[in-house]
Design a protein around this motif. Structure first.
Motif, PDB file in Angstrom:
ATOM      1  N   UNK A   1       0.445  13.230  54.607  1.00  0.00           N
ATOM      2  CA  UNK A   1       0.014  12.713  53.298  1.00  0.00           C
ATOM      3  C   UNK A   1      -0.985  13.663  52.624  1.00  0.00           C
ATOM      4  N   UNK A   2      -1.835  14.308  53.418  1.00  0.00           N
ATOM      5  CA  UNK A   2      -2.756  15.298  52.835  1.00  0.00           C
ATOM      6  C   UNK A   2      -1.968  16.446  52.228  1.00  0.00           C
ATOM      7  N   UNK A   3      -0.909  16.880  52.921  1.00  0.00           N
ATOM      8  CA  UNK A   3      -0.072  17.943  52.381  1.00  0.00           C
ATOM      9  C   UNK A   3       0.602  17.487  51.091  1.00  0.00           C
ATOM     10  N   UNK A   4       1.120  16.263  51.092  1.00  0.00           N
ATOM     11  CA  UNK A   4       1.765  15.724  49.889  1.00  0.00           C
ATOM     12  C   UNK A   4       0.761  15.659  48.746  1.00  0.00           C
ATOM     13  N   UNK A   5      -0.438  15.179  49.036  1.00  0.00           N
ATOM     14  CA  UNK A   5      -1.488  15.101  48.005  1.00  0.00           C
ATOM     15  C   UNK A   5      -1.769  16.483  47.409  1.00  0.00           C
ATOM     16  N   UNK A   6      -1.843  17.503  48.274  1.00  0.00           N
ATOM     17  CA  UNK A   6      -2.122  18.859  47.793  1.00  0.00           C
ATOM     18  C   UNK A   6      -0.957  19.450  47.002  1.00  0.00           C
ATOM     19  N   UNK A   7       0.221  18.894  47.143  1.00  0.00           N
ATOM     20  CA  UNK A   7       1.402  19.366  46.417  1.00  0.00           C
ATOM     21  C   UNK A   7       1.501  18.778  45.015  1.00  0.00           C
ATOM     22  N   UNK A   8       0.727  17.762  44.724  1.00  0.00           N
ATOM     23  CA  UNK A   8       0.830  17.061  43.443  1.00  0.00           C
ATOM     24  C   UNK A   8       0.104  17.825  42.357  1.00  0.00           C
ATOM     25  N   UNK A   9       0.576  17.917  41.170  1.00  0.00           N
ATOM     26  CA  UNK A   9       1.925  17.532  40.792  1.00  0.00           C
ATOM     27  C   UNK A   9       2.909  18.653  41.140  1.00  0.00           C
ATOM     28  N   UNK A  10       4.111  18.277  41.509  1.00  0.00           N
ATOM     29  CA  UNK A  10       5.160  19.263  41.785  1.00  0.00           C
ATOM     30  C   UNK A  10       5.616  19.833  40.442  1.00  0.00           C
ATOM     31  N   UNK A  11       5.564  21.149  40.311  1.00  0.00           N
ATOM     32  CA  UNK A  11       5.763  21.772  38.994  1.00  0.00           C
ATOM     33  C   UNK A  11       7.177  22.243  38.709  1.00  0.00           C
ATOM     34  N   UNK A  12       8.029  22.301  39.727  1.00  0.00           N
ATOM     35  CA  UNK A  12       9.401  22.728  39.477  1.00  0.00           C
ATOM     36  C   UNK A  12      10.350  21.881  40.312  1.00  0.00           C
ATOM     37  N   UNK A  13      11.645  22.009  40.041  1.00  0.00           N
ATOM     38  CA  UNK A  13      12.655  21.162  40.697  1.00  0.00           C
ATOM     39  C   UNK A  13      12.648  21.323  42.211  1.00  0.00           C
ATOM     40  N   UNK A  14      12.476  22.545  42.699  1.00  0.00           N
ATOM     41  CA  UNK A  14      12.489  22.781  44.150  1.00  0.00           C
ATOM     42  C   UNK A  14      11.308  22.083  44.819  1.00  0.00           C
ATOM     43  N   UNK A  15      10.132  22.183  44.216  1.00  0.00           N
ATOM     44  CA  UNK A  15       8.949  21.523  44.774  1.00  0.00           C
ATOM     45  C   UNK A  15       9.056  20.000  44.652  1.00  0.00           C
ATOM     46  N   UNK A  16       9.640  19.518  43.551  1.00  0.00           N
ATOM     47  CA  UNK A  16       9.836  18.073  43.385  1.00  0.00           C
ATOM     48  C   UNK A  16      10.784  17.533  44.453  1.00  0.00           C
ATOM     49  N   UNK A  17      11.837  18.288  44.740  1.00  0.00           N
ATOM     50  CA  UNK A  17      12.797  17.871  45.765  1.00  0.00           C
ATOM     51  C   UNK A  17      12.122  17.824  47.139  1.00  0.00           C
ATOM     52  N   UNK A  18      11.357  18.867  47.474  1.00  0.00           N
ATOM     53  CA  UNK A  18      10.666  18.903  48.762  1.00  0.00           C
ATOM     54  C   UNK A  18       9.674  17.750  48.873  1.00  0.00           C
ATOM     55  N   UNK A  19       8.975  17.466  47.821  1.00  0.00           N
ATOM     56  CA  UNK A  19       8.012  16.369  47.818  1.00  0.00           C
ATOM     57  C   UNK A  19       8.722  15.034  48.057  1.00  0.00           C
ATOM     58  N   UNK A  20       9.851  14.816  47.393  1.00  0.00           N
ATOM     59  CA  UNK A  20      10.612  13.572  47.562  1.00  0.00           C
ATOM     60  C   UNK A  20      11.127  13.427  48.992  1.00  0.00           C
ATOM     61  N   UNK A  21      11.612  14.532  49.575  1.00  0.00           N
ATOM     62  CA  UNK A  21      12.127  14.499  50.950  1.00  0.00           C
ATOM     63  C   UNK A  21      10.983  14.186  51.921  1.00  0.00           C
ATOM     64  N   UNK A  22       9.822  14.791  51.715  1.00  0.00           N
ATOM     65  CA  UNK A  22       8.671  14.534  52.573  1.00  0.00           C
ATOM     66  C   UNK A  22       8.216  13.078  52.466  1.00  0.00           C
TER      67      UNK A  22
END
Length: 195
Positions: free
Chosen positions: A138-159
């Motif tokens: 969850x800390x990693x997910x928090x640090x990823x926010x906001x996901x700025x492109x489609x690839x990062x958004x997809x990875x965030x959703x999968x996580x």
């Protein structure tokens, strides 16, 4: 590699993820909490974190492909911010196979019923270990926010889906219909029909 994709880091199975940033460090801590040994196999075993530490200290110099490879690491093309010429580090395909078994991409680790969920649901993985893993993921997910492109958004959703599946491991199963105790001592159940 691990968390934080870099430009030009797209491999055959998706983005490489970097290990030597906060997101990658959280993810590594979560993987270790689940019971993954983050090290290479062979005659000599090398911990990925030891290689990262040596690289960050300058003992393994930027561009030293052999030095990094023995620790299961490779450099990205992207410089690490404030890294003094150092780059983001990824896990090699060989290290992924050593650690997670079959050939995996980083993204495939997080998929429904993928290696992370399977490890989390194994009897050896206690609720405390799952809780620690989820805390780090969850800390990693928090640090990823906001996901700025489609690839990062997809990875965030999968996580996020993976974390939900791991959380479900410790939730009591939902009752689908009310059951009573066995009618006789032989294990026959009396199912109460809904009214």
């Amino acid at each position: 590699g691990f968390a934080g994709a870099s430009a030009g880091s797209h491999g055959p199975g998706g983005l490489d993820r970097s290990l030597n940033n906060s997101k990658g460090q959280y993810e590594m801590a979560g993987l270790e909490a689940l019971g993954f040994a983050l090290m290479t196999k062979g005659n000599q075993r090398f911990k990925l974190q030891d290689g990262i530490d040596l690289y960050e200290k300058g003992t393994i110099a930027p561009g030293d492909k052999q030095g990094l490879f023995k620790y299961g690491l490779k450099e990205s093309k992207k410089d690490k911010s404030k890294g003094g010429g150092r780059k983001l580090l990824f896990m090699t395909s060989a290290a992924m196979k050593d650690i997670f078994g079959a050939q995996q991409t980083y993204e495939s680790l997080w998929k429904v019923n993928g290696p992370l969920v399977q490890k989390a649901q194994a009897p050896a993985c206690t609720p405390n270990k799952r809780e620690l893993a989820l805390k780090n993921f969850r800390k990693s997910i928090r640090d990823r926010m906001p996901a700025t492109d489609a690839a990062h958004q997809k990875q965030l959703a999968v996580m996020q889906s993976c974390c939900t599946e791991i959380e479900d491991t410790d939730r009591p199963p939902k009752a689908s219909s009310p059951l009573t105790l066995p009618l006789d001592g032989m294990g026959l159940w009396n199912v109460v029909a809904p009214r």
